[in-house]
Design a protein around this motif. Structure first.
Motif, mmCIF file in Angstrom:
data_model
loop_
_atom_site.group_PDB
_atom_site.id
_atom_site.type_symbol
_atom_site.label_atom_id
_atom_site.label_comp_id
_atom_site.label_asym_id
_atom_site.label_seq_id
_atom_site.Cartn_x
_atom_site.Cartn_y
_atom_site.Cartn_z
ATOM 1 N N ILE A 1 -3.941 -8.870 -6.626
ATOM 2 C CA ILE A 1 -2.838 -9.601 -6.000
ATOM 3 C C ILE A 1 -2.593 -9.573 -4.416
ATOM 4 C CG2 ILE A 1 -1.359 -9.450 -8.012
ATOM 5 C CD1 ILE A 1 0.357 -7.263 -6.740
ATOM 6 N N ASN A 2 -2.066 -10.444 -3.927
ATOM 7 C CA ASN A 2 -1.914 -10.419 -2.468
ATOM 8 C C ASN A 2 -0.447 -10.359 -1.987
ATOM 9 O OD1 ASN A 2 -4.596 -11.000 -1.728
ATOM 10 N ND2 ASN A 2 -4.437 -13.248 -1.618
ATOM 11 N N GLY A 3 -0.593 -9.353 -0.820
ATOM 12 C CA GLY A 3 0.854 -9.032 -0.282
ATOM 13 C C GLY A 3 0.674 -9.582 1.066
ATOM 14 N N THR A 4 1.970 -9.916 1.623
ATOM 15 C CA THR A 4 1.933 -10.280 3.061
ATOM 16 C C THR A 4 2.315 -9.017 3.916
ATOM 17 O OG1 THR A 4 2.475 -12.445 2.422
ATOM 18 C CG2 THR A 4 2.800 -12.051 4.545
ATOM 19 N N TRP A 5 1.781 -9.127 5.067
ATOM 20 C CA TRP A 5 2.004 -7.956 5.985
ATOM 21 C C TRP A 5 3.412 -7.909 6.430
ATOM 22 C CZ3 TRP A 5 2.740 -8.003 11.768
ATOM 23 C CH2 TRP A 5 2.698 -6.680 12.281
ATOM 24 N N GLY B 1 6.130 -7.649 4.279
ATOM 25 C CA GLY B 1 6.709 -8.471 3.312
ATOM 26 C C GLY B 1 6.755 -7.278 2.199
ATOM 27 N N SER B 2 7.007 -7.705 0.760
ATOM 28 C CA SER B 2 7.060 -6.630 -0.223
ATOM 29 C C SER B 2 6.142 -7.354 -1.347
ATOM 30 C CB SER B 2 8.460 -6.443 -0.716
ATOM 31 O OG SER B 2 9.010 -7.530 -1.044
ATOM 32 N N THR B 3 5.726 -6.663 -2.172
ATOM 33 C CA THR B 3 5.139 -7.029 -3.320
ATOM 34 C C THR B 3 5.339 -6.165 -4.595
ATOM 35 O OG1 THR B 3 3.050 -7.836 -4.216
ATOM 36 C CG2 THR B 3 2.752 -5.793 -3.074
ATOM 37 N N ALA B 4 5.210 -6.743 -5.821
ATOM 38 C CA ALA B 4 5.414 -5.821 -6.872
ATOM 39 C C ALA B 4 4.177 -5.729 -7.520
ATOM 40 C CB ALA B 4 6.576 -6.425 -7.870
ATOM 41 N N SER C 1 9.323 1.696 -4.889
ATOM 42 C CA SER C 1 10.250 2.161 -5.987
ATOM 43 C C SER C 1 9.706 1.638 -7.357
ATOM 44 C CB SER C 1 11.563 1.739 -5.731
ATOM 45 O OG SER C 1 11.547 0.161 -5.486
ATOM 46 N N VAL C 2 10.230 2.188 -8.337
ATOM 47 C CA VAL C 2 9.778 1.674 -9.658
ATOM 48 C C VAL C 2 11.428 1.460 -10.431
ATOM 49 C CG1 VAL C 2 8.958 2.512 -12.155
ATOM 50 C CG2 VAL C 2 7.835 2.975 -9.977
ATOM 51 N N PRO C 3 11.296 0.373 -11.145
ATOM 52 C CA PRO C 3 12.670 -0.041 -12.049
ATOM 53 C C PRO C 3 12.984 1.146 -12.716
ATOM 54 C CG PRO C 3 11.161 -1.956 -12.124
ATOM 55 C CD PRO C 3 10.365 -0.605 -11.434
ATOM 56 N N LYS C 4 14.440 1.455 -12.719
ATOM 57 C CA LYS C 4 14.773 2.623 -13.496
ATOM 58 C C LYS C 4 15.536 2.255 -14.832
ATOM 59 C CE LYS C 4 15.681 6.557 -10.371
ATOM 60 N NZ LYS C 4 14.996 5.931 -9.028
ATOM 61 N N LEU D 1 7.309 -1.419 -6.804
ATOM 62 C CA LEU D 1 7.422 -2.300 -5.679
ATOM 63 C C LEU D 1 7.197 -1.706 -4.286
ATOM 64 C CD1 LEU D 1 9.291 -5.007 -4.567
ATOM 65 C CD2 LEU D 1 11.292 -3.381 -4.614
ATOM 66 N N ILE D 2 6.392 -2.318 -3.442
ATOM 67 C CA ILE D 2 6.363 -1.808 -2.074
ATOM 68 C C ILE D 2 6.865 -2.808 -1.330
ATOM 69 C CG2 ILE D 2 4.406 -0.876 -0.562
ATOM 70 C CD1 ILE D 2 2.358 -0.865 -2.815
#
Length: 123
Positions: free
Chosen positions: A1-5, A7-10, A59-62, A71-72
């Protein structure tokens, strides 16, 4: 998967919770430049972020059973790498079951090509 600098990605990691199995530990690790380090580990005592450069950004959903996606936020170029989600369950008979899934993340700077940045005036 690609993420944007910046930004955030899961990074997806999901499973179907099964009866009689309890999630023991969850760990997220990242492999980059041939070395692997643990990013986050979840056990009975909570979530532990083991890599200081990820503190406050992952974080990780709780409260969603079966969803342990990572999630980063505020992505940085060095966050690119191979991320492995490892979940260990314990069954009623006390045997352990391990599942792993690896996702490659590539962080890219979002640049607009010059052609898209301007348009010819309409006549």
């Amino acid at each position: 998967i690609n993420g944007t600098w910046m930004g955030s990605t899961a990074i997806p990691c999901t499973y179907m919770p099964a009866e009689g199995f309890t999630q023991q530990t969850l760990s997220w690790s990242v492999e980059r430049d041939y070395s692997t380090s643990t990013v986050l580990r979840r056990d009975d005592s909570g979530d532990h972020i083991l890599l200081s450069r990820f503190r406050g950004r992952v974080s990780v959903p709780k409260h969603s059973p079966g969803n342990v996606s990572l999630l980063i936020e505020n992505l940085e170029i060095p966050d690119s790498g191979h991320y492995t989600c490892q979940v260990i369950w314990r069954s009623k008979s006390n045997s352990l079951i391990t599942k792993e899934v690896t996702t490659t993340v590539k962080v890219v700077k979002d640049t607009t090509p010059p052609s898209a940045a301007w348009q010819l005036p309409e006549s």
